[in-house]
Design a protein around this motif. Structure first.
Motif, PDB file in Angstrom:
ATOM      1  N   THR A  24     -59.865 -48.822 116.595  1.00 38.14           N
ATOM      2  CA  THR A  24     -59.192 -47.783 117.444  1.00 38.14           C
ATOM      3  C   THR A  24     -60.984 -47.093 117.860  1.00 38.14           C
ATOM      4  OG1 THR A  24     -57.106 -47.450 117.015  1.00 38.14           O
ATOM      5  CG2 THR A  24     -58.457 -45.720 118.386  1.00 38.14           C
ATOM      6  N   CYS A  25     -61.535 -46.793 116.864  1.00 34.64           N
ATOM      7  CA  CYS A  25     -62.787 -45.984 116.725  1.00 34.64           C
ATOM      8  C   CYS A  25     -64.152 -46.891 117.244  1.00 34.64           C
ATOM      9  CB  CYS A  25     -63.270 -45.423 115.748  1.00 34.64           C
ATOM     10  SG  CYS A  25     -62.088 -43.741 115.411  1.00 34.64           S
TER      11      CYS A  25
ATOM     12  N   CYS B 166     -58.978 -40.925 114.160  1.00 36.43           N
ATOM     13  CA  CYS B 166     -57.982 -41.138 115.125  1.00 36.43           C
ATOM     14  C   CYS B 166     -56.464 -41.759 114.605  1.00 36.43           C
ATOM     15  CB  CYS B 166     -58.622 -42.396 116.024  1.00 36.43           C
ATOM     16  SG  CYS B 166     -58.464 -44.065 114.902  1.00 36.43           S
TER      17      CYS B 166
END
Length: 284
Positions: A266-267, A247
């Motif tokens: 984020t992931c 990402c």
């Protein structure tokens, strides 16, 4: 620390090197490495080697009519193939812990770097007599989705702890647990027992994919390069401050007294950052 892929690749290469060979002698060069006394190391002498197997992260050199040499390489141990050895016996200083000499003059040196010595070797009639082997859970590469779901449902642990608990799941350590959780897009602090069906499916697929890919990579790398080349295939572990390859977010780290974990906010955590302390929770 060598984990399932590296230990499996090492076992396969040791089996190939030992084909048709017998043990000439086992030299114990570090007094603290050998954890058993009966049978003695000399019980291996003259025994034909039938192969080298693996139990989780333990290596198991088996002889057809005699005892097993079981080894756990711990954090800094490794096995080096030798075509021959010097005529003069080695001293009892330095990283060399064990020397296994085969009947053709070849063999293996087992070393451990650093000042903290945790490498362990056992000469036993049955590998199940080694406490660490006896307590192992199912092998990570043989795990079915149903078995994983049952294990997770009964675990009162965070996912990071669950994956590295050898009594729950054998073979996964600090590095590949980070990689598995990143691949499955799961927080290391999520409770194992709280996972839904889709999350369990993603976790099982990640276990199989990460370990399977790492094993194929390990099989293609020279034995002495296995430990250094391991890092080349990692997406988040050991890469704090670098860019997530999925990402583009920055990989973060949580540090403990003697270990750390890496993850992508984020992931894995909905963009939230994990506090960097032992009992941290997600910051709100």
């Amino acid at each position: 620390m060598p984990e399932l892929p590296e230990v499996q690749a090492l076992a396969e290469r040791m089996t190939e090197a030992c084909a048709g060979r017998a043990v000439e002698r086992l030299d114990v060069l570090s007094v603290q490495v050998l954890k058993t006394f009966d049978p003695p190391p000399q019980a291996l002498h003259g025994r034909g080697v039938t192969g080298v197997g693996r139990h989780g992260k333990f290596l198991d050199l088996a002889t057809g009519d005699g005892p097993h040499l079981v080894m756990h390489l711990a954090r800094a141990g490794w096995v080096h193939r030798r075509a021959s050895f010097p005529a003069k016996p080695p001293g009892r200083r330095g990283p060399l812990a064990l020397r296994l000499v085969l009947d053709d003059g070849s063999g293996f040196d087992v070393t451990e770097q650093g000042t903290t010595k945790r490498l362990a070797a056992y000469v036993v009639a049955d590998p199940a007599r080694v406490p660490g082997v006896a307590r192992l859970g199912p092998d990570a590469l043989a795990l079915t989705p149903e078995r994983l779901a049952a294990l997770a449902a009964g675990a009162r642990q965070r996912l990071k702890t669950f994956l590295t608990d050898q009594a729950a799941l054998a073979g996964v350590g600090n590095a590949y647990s980070d990689e598995i959780l990143h691949r499955a897009r799961l927080s290391p602090y999520a409770l194992a027992a709280s996972l839904g069906e889709e999350q369990l499916t993603a976790l099982h697929a990640a276990v199989r994919a990460v370990l399977g890919e790492a094993l194929e990579h390990a099989r293609a790398v020279p034995a002495d390069g296995l430990k250094t080349e391991k890092r080349a295939g990692l997406a988040v572990h050991g890469r704090a401050g670098e860019t997530c390859p999925v990402c583009g977010d920055t990989v973060r780290s949580v540090n403990f007294a003697d270990s750390s974990l890496q993850y992508c906010p984020t992931c894995q955590t909905g963009g939230r950052t994990l506090a960097d302390r032992r009992l941290s929770r997600l910051l709100t």
